[in-house]
Structures are given as structure tokens and as C-alpha cells.
Enzyme design. Sequence first.
Site, PDB file in Angstrom:
ATOM      1  CD  GLU A   1      -2.080   1.487   2.879  1.00  0.00           C
ATOM      2  OE1 GLU A   1      -2.342   2.652   3.236  1.00  0.00           O
ATOM      3  OE2 GLU A   1      -2.100   0.507   3.646  1.00  0.00           O
TER       4      GLU A   1
ATOM      5  CG  ASP B   1       0.072   6.998  -1.165  1.00  0.00           C
ATOM      6  OD1 ASP B   1      -1.072   7.423  -1.412  1.00  0.00           O
ATOM      7  OD2 ASP B   1       0.982   7.703  -0.706  1.00  0.00           O
TER       8      ASP B   1
ATOM      9  CD  GLU C   1      -3.325   4.292  -1.539  1.00  0.00           C
ATOM     10  OE1 GLU C   1      -3.428   5.507  -1.744  1.00  0.00           O
ATOM     11  OE2 GLU C   1      -3.082   3.798  -0.399  1.00  0.00           O
TER      12      GLU C   1
END
Length: 256
Positions: A66, A70, A142
Site C-alpha cells: 500500500e 500510494d 493502492e
Amino acid sequence: MGLWTKLFKKQGSQYSENDRVSLKAVQNITGYHFRNLDILLLALTHRSFYKPTDKLHYRESNERLEYLGDSVLGLVIADLLYKDHPDLREGQLTKIKAMLVNETTLANVGKSSGLNQYLRISPEEDKLGGRMRPSIISDAFESIIGAVYLDGGLPASFDVITRLIYAHKQEILSDKAQKNFKGELLELMQSRGEGMPYYEVESETGPDHDKQFAIIVSVNSTKIGSGIGHTKKEAEQKAAAMALDFVQNKPDNTKN
């Protein structure tokens, strides 16, 4: 039988039937076929999936992916906006980017595409509505981007992000739910020289899995709005919307 189908059957034999279904479905949704299915499976794995008693290497979740996804998502969207909108200033590009990469957008894409149906979460979290929780869905989205980047590099990341998000840019930007009331309130207060909005949690109610936050927003110790939401961010936006309406209908002393 196609090459990818053969490869999937060979790799997929090590996974459970549910995992094989999820891996195939998510690859069809993203339009990207992974060489390493393990990393995609990890991207779908929420931290609740494994019990605390499981051995450490069996309890890996998608949190690190994640973090990576991102950054990749932000880079790709920034690159696309920079090239497609040479007429826009930095502040305008920043606002548009924020709308395209925020939790609301990613959660909506995850729901509308069906990605959330293939997340690996615990039965307890599932019963509590975790599969529909925006934070869990957006984090997983993400993570998938991070997995695509590791497996196929930036070109593959550009392709997936363009297909799932950027191609729907106008639809996302026209969504009233995406309006940044906090940003608009801040700009208006600054333009009027009336001070900075201050947000404060007035109360928290409900169990951990279904909390409600009551937020008040004030300027110079004067309350100008309030809002209630299941997250602080949601409650702040509602409070800012009320405050914005109040301020916009109040005489502007700077014009006197």
C-alpha cells in the site's frame, strides 16, 4: 489454450480454489496478467486475514505494498495531469490530483469494478462490513498498484491506472461528493482575513467498528459549523460544508 491460461494453471495449482478465483478475477479487472501471482495475492490480503497465533511469515499483509502503491499512483496521476493540462497552474493541478487519488475515489473504483469482492479479510471483519469499508478498499487498491509496479514496472502501472482511474477523470471530478469543502473554507477565510478554521472532535460514539465522530469547526473561537461522520475526515468535510454556507452568506467586511 492461451499462454497466460497455461501459466495461470501452472502457478495457480499451489493456491486454494477461492484464491485462484480471486487471482483470475482481479487480473481480468485490472487488465494486467501477473508473472508472480504471490505478490498479487499479498496485495489482496488485509492484516485481519491471519490470526495472531499464525507464524510470522504467514501473517504478511498488504500494508507495505500500500505504501509503495500510494507513491506510484501519485506519480502516474501527476505525470498524466502535467502533460494533459499545460494551461493549469500548480495549485489547480494539485486539487485535481487530490480528487483522483483520494480514499473516496479509490473506494468507489474498487466497489464499481468488483475488486472489493476478492479481498482476503477475516470472517469477523467481513461480518462487520469490512469488505465495503472505504479505507480497506482504497488501501487494497493502492496495494494492487504497488504489486503491478513491482511485477511489470511503470509502463504496466500507467496502463492500469489510466484504465481504472484516469479514463474516468471527468466523471470523478464532477462528483459532488468529491468537493473539498475544507480547502474551499480555508481559501475563503484567508481571502477575507478572518483567521484559520480550527477543527475539534466534540464527541465519539459507537463501537470501534462503527464509530461516529462529531466535529465542530470554529474561527477565532466562534463556532461556525458542525458535522457527524463515520470517520473524522467525513465529519470534518460536513462541518466545513456547513461553515462554508454560513460564511458565504455573511457580509464580507473586507469590501467595506
